[in-house]
Write a protein that holds these residues in place. Sequence first.
Motif, PDB file in Angstrom:
ATOM      1  N   ALA A   1      -4.679   2.958  -1.542  1.00 56.46           N
ATOM      2  CA  ALA A   1      -3.987   2.743  -2.818  1.00 56.46           C
ATOM      3  C   ALA A   1      -2.886   1.702  -2.653  1.00 56.46           C
ATOM      4  CB  ALA A   1      -3.397   4.049  -3.329  1.00 56.46           C
ATOM      5  N   ILE A   2      -2.859   0.725  -3.551  1.00 62.14           N
ATOM      6  CA  ILE A   2      -1.777  -0.255  -3.630  1.00 62.14           C
ATOM      7  C   ILE A   2      -0.908   0.112  -4.820  1.00 62.14           C
ATOM      8  CG2 ILE A   2      -1.176  -2.678  -4.011  1.00 62.14           C
ATOM      9  CD1 ILE A   2      -2.503  -2.398  -1.365  1.00 62.14           C
TER      10      ILE A   2
ATOM     11  N   ALA B   1      -3.505 -10.699 -14.541  1.00 61.37           N
ATOM     12  CA  ALA B   1      -3.345  -9.976 -15.798  1.00 61.37           C
ATOM     13  C   ALA B   1      -3.588  -8.484 -15.601  1.00 61.37           C
ATOM     14  CB  ALA B   1      -4.295 -10.537 -16.852  1.00 61.37           C
ATOM     15  N   ALA B   2      -4.594  -8.143 -14.794  1.00 61.61           N
ATOM     16  CA  ALA B   2      -4.880  -6.735 -14.530  1.00 61.61           C
ATOM     17  C   ALA B   2      -3.752  -6.077 -13.750  1.00 61.61           C
ATOM     18  CB  ALA B   2      -6.202  -6.621 -13.772  1.00 61.61           C
ATOM     19  N   LEU B   3      -3.166  -6.800 -12.806  1.00 62.18           N
ATOM     20  CA  LEU B   3      -2.033  -6.252 -12.058  1.00 62.18           C
ATOM     21  C   LEU B   3      -0.867  -5.933 -12.990  1.00 62.18           C
ATOM     22  CD1 LEU B   3      -2.013  -8.643  -8.950  1.00 62.18           C
ATOM     23  CD2 LEU B   3      -2.532  -6.197  -8.919  1.00 62.18           C
ATOM     24  N   GLY B   4      -0.608  -6.845 -13.937  1.00 59.94           N
ATOM     25  CA  GLY B   4       0.511  -6.644 -14.851  1.00 59.94           C
ATOM     26  C   GLY B   4       0.307  -5.512 -15.830  1.00 59.94           C
ATOM     27  N   ALA B   5      -0.951  -5.246 -16.187  1.00 56.68           N
ATOM     28  CA  ALA B   5      -1.235  -4.202 -17.170  1.00 56.68           C
ATOM     29  C   ALA B   5      -1.737  -2.916 -16.538  1.00 56.68           C
ATOM     30  CB  ALA B   5      -2.274  -4.712 -18.166  1.00 56.68           C
ATOM     31  N   GLY B   6      -2.036  -2.952 -15.235  1.00 58.17           N
ATOM     32  CA  GLY B   6      -2.720  -1.842 -14.596  1.00 58.17           C
ATOM     33  C   GLY B   6      -1.824  -0.678 -14.214  1.00 58.17           C
ATOM     34  N   SER B   7      -2.479   0.446 -13.929  1.00 56.37           N
ATOM     35  CA  SER B   7      -1.765   1.639 -13.476  1.00 56.37           C
ATOM     36  C   SER B   7      -2.194   2.067 -12.081  1.00 56.37           C
ATOM     37  CB  SER B   7      -1.976   2.799 -14.458  1.00 56.37           C
ATOM     38  OG  SER B   7      -3.364   3.067 -14.616  1.00 56.37           O
ATOM     39  N   THR B   8      -3.446   1.736 -11.672  1.00 58.20           N
ATOM     40  CA  THR B   8      -3.893   2.104 -10.336  1.00 58.20           C
ATOM     41  C   THR B   8      -4.655   0.941  -9.704  1.00 58.20           C
ATOM     42  OG1 THR B   8      -5.987   3.037 -11.136  1.00 58.20           O
ATOM     43  CG2 THR B   8      -4.107   4.544 -10.936  1.00 58.20           C
ATOM     44  N   MET B   9      -4.517   0.813  -8.397  1.00 59.01           N
ATOM     45  CA  MET B   9      -5.255  -0.189  -7.637  1.00 59.01           C
ATOM     46  C   MET B   9      -5.648   0.408  -6.302  1.00 59.01           C
ATOM     47  SD  MET B   9      -4.118  -3.990  -6.292  1.00 59.01           S
ATOM     48  CE  MET B   9      -5.172  -4.842  -5.084  1.00 59.01           C
ATOM     49  N   THR B  10      -6.883   0.179  -5.889  1.00 59.76           N
ATOM     50  CA  THR B  10      -7.342   0.602  -4.574  1.00 59.76           C
ATOM     51  C   THR B  10      -8.050  -0.557  -3.890  1.00 59.76           C
ATOM     52  OG1 THR B  10      -9.437   1.452  -5.475  1.00 59.76           O
ATOM     53  CG2 THR B  10      -7.612   3.022  -5.232  1.00 59.76           C
ATOM     54  N   VAL B  11      -8.032  -0.528  -2.552  1.00 57.57           N
ATOM     55  CA  VAL B  11      -8.722  -1.528  -1.741  1.00 57.57           C
ATOM     56  C   VAL B  11      -9.713  -0.790  -0.852  1.00 57.57           C
ATOM     57  CG1 VAL B  11      -8.473  -3.349  -0.033  1.00 57.57           C
ATOM     58  CG2 VAL B  11      -6.695  -3.018  -1.748  1.00 57.57           C
ATOM     59  N   GLY B  12     -10.955  -1.283  -0.797  1.00 53.64           N
ATOM     60  CA  GLY B  12     -11.987  -0.641  -0.013  1.00 53.64           C
ATOM     61  C   GLY B  12     -12.784   0.332  -0.847  1.00 53.64           C
ATOM     62  N   THR B  13     -13.838   0.869  -0.248  1.00 56.69           N
ATOM     63  CA  THR B  13     -14.735   1.755  -0.996  1.00 56.69           C
ATOM     64  C   THR B  13     -14.911   3.113  -0.331  1.00 56.69           C
ATOM     65  OG1 THR B  13     -16.600   0.660   0.115  1.00 56.69           O
ATOM     66  CG2 THR B  13     -15.993  -0.137  -2.073  1.00 56.69           C
ATOM     67  N   ALA B  14     -15.165   3.154   0.975  1.00 59.45           N
ATOM     68  CA  ALA B  14     -15.434   4.439   1.629  1.00 59.45           C
ATOM     69  C   ALA B  14     -14.198   5.333   1.629  1.00 59.45           C
ATOM     70  CB  ALA B  14     -15.922   4.204   3.054  1.00 59.45           C
ATOM     71  N   GLU B  15     -13.082   4.812   2.121  1.00 59.57           N
ATOM     72  CA  GLU B  15     -11.797   5.527   2.090  1.00 59.57           C
ATOM     73  C   GLU B  15     -10.777   4.578   1.485  1.00 59.57           C
ATOM     74  OE1 GLU B  15     -10.661   7.252   5.784  1.00 59.57           O
ATOM     75  OE2 GLU B  15     -12.675   7.966   6.263  1.00 59.57           O
ATOM     76  N   PRO B  16     -10.742   4.482   0.172  1.00 63.00           N
ATOM     77  CA  PRO B  16      -9.906   3.460  -0.488  1.00 63.00           C
ATOM     78  C   PRO B  16      -8.421   3.636  -0.169  1.00 63.00           C
ATOM     79  CG  PRO B  16     -11.474   4.448  -2.025  1.00 63.00           C
ATOM     80  CD  PRO B  16     -11.495   5.285  -0.787  1.00 63.00           C
TER      81      PRO B  16
ATOM     82  N   ALA C   1       0.848  -1.185   0.000  1.00 62.43           N
ATOM     83  CA  ALA C   1       0.000   0.000   0.000  1.00 62.43           C
ATOM     84  C   ALA C   1       0.888   1.240   0.000  1.00 62.43           C
ATOM     85  CB  ALA C   1      -0.916   0.011   1.217  1.00 62.43           C
ATOM     86  N   SER C   2       0.443   2.259  -0.699  1.00 64.27           N
ATOM     87  CA  SER C   2       1.249   3.480  -0.794  1.00 64.27           C
ATOM     88  C   SER C   2       1.448   4.142   0.557  1.00 64.27           C
ATOM     89  CB  SER C   2       0.578   4.460  -1.764  1.00 64.27           C
ATOM     90  OG  SER C   2       0.438   3.873  -3.047  1.00 64.27           O
ATOM     91  N   ASP C   3       0.490   3.956   1.483  1.00 65.39           N
ATOM     92  CA  ASP C   3       0.610   4.576   2.798  1.00 65.39           C
ATOM     93  C   ASP C   3       0.960   3.571   3.890  1.00 65.39           C
ATOM     94  OD1 ASP C   3      -1.714   3.170   2.980  1.00 65.39           O
ATOM     95  OD2 ASP C   3      -2.973   4.856   3.600  1.00 65.39           O
ATOM     96  N   GLY C   4       1.370   2.354   3.496  1.00 70.70           N
ATOM     97  CA  GLY C   4       1.786   1.362   4.477  1.00 70.70           C
ATOM     98  C   GLY C   4       0.666   0.688   5.222  1.00 70.70           C
ATOM     99  N   THR C   5      -0.550   0.645   4.645  1.00 72.71           N
ATOM    100  CA  THR C   5      -1.682   0.044   5.352  1.00 72.71           C
ATOM    101  C   THR C   5      -2.229  -1.188   4.634  1.00 72.71           C
ATOM    102  OG1 THR C   5      -3.256   1.525   4.250  1.00 72.71           O
ATOM    103  CG2 THR C   5      -2.374   2.216   6.392  1.00 72.71           C
ATOM    104  N   GLY C   6      -1.402  -1.894   3.901  1.00 69.39           N
ATOM    105  CA  GLY C   6      -1.873  -3.105   3.243  1.00 69.39           C
ATOM    106  C   GLY C   6      -0.866  -3.643   2.249  1.00 69.39           C
ATOM    107  N   TRP C   7      -1.226  -4.749   1.590  1.00 68.25           N
ATOM    108  CA  TRP C   7      -0.337  -5.398   0.630  1.00 68.25           C
ATOM    109  C   TRP C   7      -1.146  -6.352  -0.235  1.00 68.25           C
ATOM    110  CZ3 TRP C   7      -0.806 -10.591   1.585  1.00 68.25           C
ATOM    111  CH2 TRP C   7      -1.165 -10.971   2.889  1.00 68.25           C
ATOM    112  N   ILE C   8      -0.581  -6.697  -1.381  1.00 70.75           N
ATOM    113  CA  ILE C   8      -1.135  -7.748  -2.227  1.00 70.75           C
ATOM    114  C   ILE C   8      -0.014  -8.734  -2.529  1.00 70.75           C
ATOM    115  CG2 ILE C   8      -0.740  -6.454  -4.375  1.00 70.75           C
ATOM    116  CD1 ILE C   8      -3.390  -7.819  -5.393  1.00 70.75           C
ATOM    117  N   ARG C   9      -0.362 -10.013  -2.574  1.00 71.18           N
ATOM    118  CA  ARG C   9       0.618 -11.081  -2.755  1.00 71.18           C
ATOM    119  C   ARG C   9       0.151 -12.010  -3.871  1.00 71.18           C
ATOM    120  NH1 ARG C   9       1.101 -16.537  -0.859  1.00 71.18           N
ATOM    121  NH2 ARG C   9       3.163 -17.095  -0.042  1.00 71.18           N
ATOM    122  N   VAL C  10       1.040 -12.251  -4.830  1.00 73.46           N
ATOM    123  CA  VAL C  10       0.780 -13.221  -5.899  1.00 73.46           C
ATOM    124  C   VAL C  10       1.768 -14.369  -5.725  1.00 73.46           C
ATOM    125  CG1 VAL C  10       0.747 -13.642  -8.392  1.00 73.46           C
ATOM    126  CG2 VAL C  10      -0.018 -11.425  -7.480  1.00 73.46           C
TER     127      VAL C  10
END
Length: 360
Positions: free
Chosen positions: A153-154, A136-151, A68-77
């Motif tokens: 950014a990953i 595939a989306a991770l490899g081609a993507g430019s932005t990722m967010t987790v959550g909806t109210a206060e997303p 996460a850009s602010d240090g509040t999460g992660w994604i693992r493949v």
Amino acid sequence: MAGLLAACGGEAPADPGAAPAAAPAQSVPAASGPSAGPASSLPSESRAFRDWRAVCDNTNECVTFGPASDGTGWIRVAASPGPGGRLTVALGVWGDTSASPNAVTFNIDGRSWVARPEQGSDDFRVAARDVPAVIAALGAGSTMTVGTAEPTAISLSGAAAALLWIDERQGRLGTPAALVRRGSRPASAIPAPPLAPVVTPAPAVSQAGFGESGQTLPAALEALPAVRACREETGHSDWIQKEVMSARLDASTELWAVPCFAGAYNIGHDWYLTGPSGRNPRPLRLASADGEVSTGTINGGYAADARTLVAFAKGRGPGDCGLAQTWTWTGRDFVLTAESEMTECWGVPPDQWPTTWRTR
């Protein structure tokens, strides 16, 4: 996970000098005993690609992380090797990301998916049917967010390069099973995974008279200059001085651990092999996956029922980064049988750390 990261706060990683150096892979296969097939010839490798980190172990099991850009999460493949290698995607989130106990929504370039918790785990897993599309989306993507109210950014900076490196390492390029660069080469062209070395534990023996603390060091050990230095270093603390461990390995071999330092969340021991009653002591040599040897562990202990010596060096108090290792007594020496390491303190629990060495 939320509790873990709340404990982290803004705590900085520990001084690298507080963690044990990793040790040599080249000596391990030779000491691993007979194998049911060819031993692994692949080195464990770790690479950084901008914000992403990727690791492949000696059997070509590969993992890559994005923070996460602010240090509040992660994604693992994670990608298992071979033509039918399994792919998984997991997320760790905390704070106000609108993650319920039952699901979390994430978005990559405007497309949304849902991840759900796996039983017995604090992280969220993407359904198997969605994994190829998410990767595939991770490899081609430019932005990722987790959550909806206060997303939250990953970062996807480096994701494509990390996934491509795994494709190259596992021989997936140009096949339908490639992570990012798919093609028409048959999946059967993907190499089979190398076999891990086989390690056979020595027989169990009685531990009567030995224990995990409060043991009295034999005179021959106390006389060693290195042991005297450890005793002097820890002389200010009775409880550290008492953290002497011992075990019987066989009729003619004993194992002794001398406490050498302690901090807020790590305690270090030097280990010795001796004859009966502590005679003829010699430092124990513990190999790890990156090419070095150590005589010590951090947060180490011996499990006599499994004949294993384990260590868990925390990079910081919450234990979300560091080095975890296991060695097995074979009747001749201690052989590295498992190692995992998380170099970044991103809140990743130990069961999700990348493996750097594995055996059968």
